[in-house]
Design a protein around this motif. Structure first.
Motif, short mmCIF file in Angstrom:
data_model
loop_
_atom_site.label_atom_id
_atom_site.label_comp_id
_atom_site.label_asym_id
_atom_site.label_seq_id
_atom_site.Cartn_x
_atom_site.Cartn_y
_atom_site.Cartn_z
N PRO A 209 0.77 -1.25 0.00
CA PRO A 209 0.00 0.00 0.00
C PRO A 209 0.80 1.29 0.00
CG PRO A 209 -0.93 -1.56 1.58
CD PRO A 209 0.39 -2.13 1.14
N TYR A 210 2.02 1.32 0.58
CA TYR A 210 2.66 2.59 0.91
C TYR A 210 3.73 3.02 -0.08
CZ TYR A 210 0.36 1.64 5.33
OH TYR A 210 -0.58 1.36 6.29
N LYS A 216 -0.52 6.23 1.72
CA LYS A 216 -1.23 4.98 1.46
C LYS A 216 -1.88 5.06 0.08
CE LYS A 216 -3.81 1.50 4.02
NZ LYS A 216 -4.61 1.22 5.25
N PRO A 219 -4.40 1.20 -1.18
CA PRO A 219 -4.87 0.51 0.01
C PRO A 219 -5.25 -0.95 -0.21
CG PRO A 219 -6.23 2.45 -0.48
CD PRO A 219 -5.18 2.39 -1.52
N ALA A 251 -5.86 7.57 2.54
CA ALA A 251 -6.52 6.73 1.53
C ALA A 251 -7.89 7.29 1.13
CB ALA A 251 -6.65 5.30 2.03
N THR A 254 -9.14 7.53 -3.38
CA THR A 254 -9.57 6.45 -4.27
C THR A 254 -10.92 6.70 -4.94
OG1 THR A 254 -10.49 5.24 -2.38
CG2 THR A 254 -8.22 4.73 -3.01
#
Length: 306
Positions: A209-210, A216, A219, A251, A254
């Motif tokens: 994720p990072y 992030k 995710p 996050a 998205t």
């Protein structure tokens, strides 16, 4: 089992040395240390060690450093069996340590040597300029690669590292690069389907994720699910891009229509001109007239010591 420590004394502006001095106080088992002297030296050291690994005499390599050190260790072991990789996080960003388990104490490591346990994880490979580059965290092209280059080569990052704030150099250069970076056009080929994106700021292929010191970005990424995740950010203003980088720590990016994310086993990226890229934050550059990158996942292909 042979135990080797690959120590990057320059990691985190000297944090690699300090972390090693603390860690070794708990060690009682025999081990060998290797001090890296220059960029690419880790790769040479690792290849020499792993060539000796056998089923009867496996090797455990412990990287003492940041994401760049782990990146070189991975690139040195991918073609060899009976090798475990472990990490003592000592960099400035330490994204690997956010997505994978690391060793915190010497006693913890000695327990592993006595009773070895492992977990199998994926890694990605990017084919460009006629050769393959392997990555463990992510591979990016465009704006994030440009920012990573600026941050890694900056005096600011070295200064912030003295206060254990090196990861803050990345957001600083995000803002700075907004005024100089020019978006690009991208065509991707995924599962036989071609998609074209205009005014792309960056494209990142993630294994975990990072990225960028704790952002992030992806995710949904899982390091042992057999897939990589692609993030394409396009057609948005400079100031909205800044909002994306602010929200990515939580996050919250998205759901934006300018952020496209999907999973893949393999993908081809086509550019109209050479572009800056990075593998685990390490600078890469496409050569003239070689504007294609082929990326694929290698499923559960390396062993994490734990």
């Amino acid at each position: 089992m042979e135990l080797h420590f690959i120590i990057n004394s320059n990691a985190g502006n000297g944090r690699g040395i300090k972390r090693w001095e603390q860690f070794k106080q708990d060690l009682t088992l025999p081990y060998t240390t290797h001090w890296t002297q220059y960029a690419g030296h880790t790769l040479l050291i690792v290849k020499e060690i792993t060539e000796r690994a056998t089923k009867q005499n496996p090797v455990c390599l412990i990287a003492v450093g940041g994401d760049g050190t782990v990146h070189e260790v991975l690139n040195g072991v991918v073609h060899f069996e009976h090798v475990y990789i472990g990490v003592i996080a000592a960099g400035s960003g330490n994204d690997f340590a956010r997505g994978f388990e690391t060793f915190k104490t010497g006693k913890q490591l000695e327990q592993f040597i006595k009773y070895p346990t492992r977990s199998l994880h994926d890694y990605g490979s990017a084919l460009f300029n006629g050769t393959s580059k392997y990555f463990i965290n992510n591979f990016g092209v465009g704006f994030d690669a440009f920012v990573a280059m600026k941050a890694n080569e900056s005096k600011l990052k070295k200064s912030l590292n003295r206060w254990k704030l090196g990861k803050l150099s990345y957001p600083y250069y995000v803002i700075s690069a907004l005024f100089t970076y020019k978006p690009f056009h991208l065509t991707i080929l995924l599962d036989g389907k071609e998609q074209r994106f205009e005014n792309v700021w960056f494209t990142t292929v993630s294994n975990q994720p990072y990225f960028g010191g704790g952002m992030k970005l992806s995710p949904a990424s899982n390091t042992c699910d057999g897939t990589l995740e692609v993030t394409v950010v396009s057609n948005l203003s400079k100031w909205k891009l800044l909002f994306v980088f602010g929200s990515v720590f939580f996050a919250k990016h998205t759901g934006m229509r300018e952020v496209h994310q999907f999973s893949m086993h393999s993908i081809q990226l086509f550019f109209e001109e050479p572009i800056m890229a990075h593998a685990d934050g390490e600078k890469q550059k496409l050569q003239q007239h070689m504007n294609t990158i082929e990326i694929s996942v290698h499923q559960k292909a390396w062993s994490l010591a734990k």
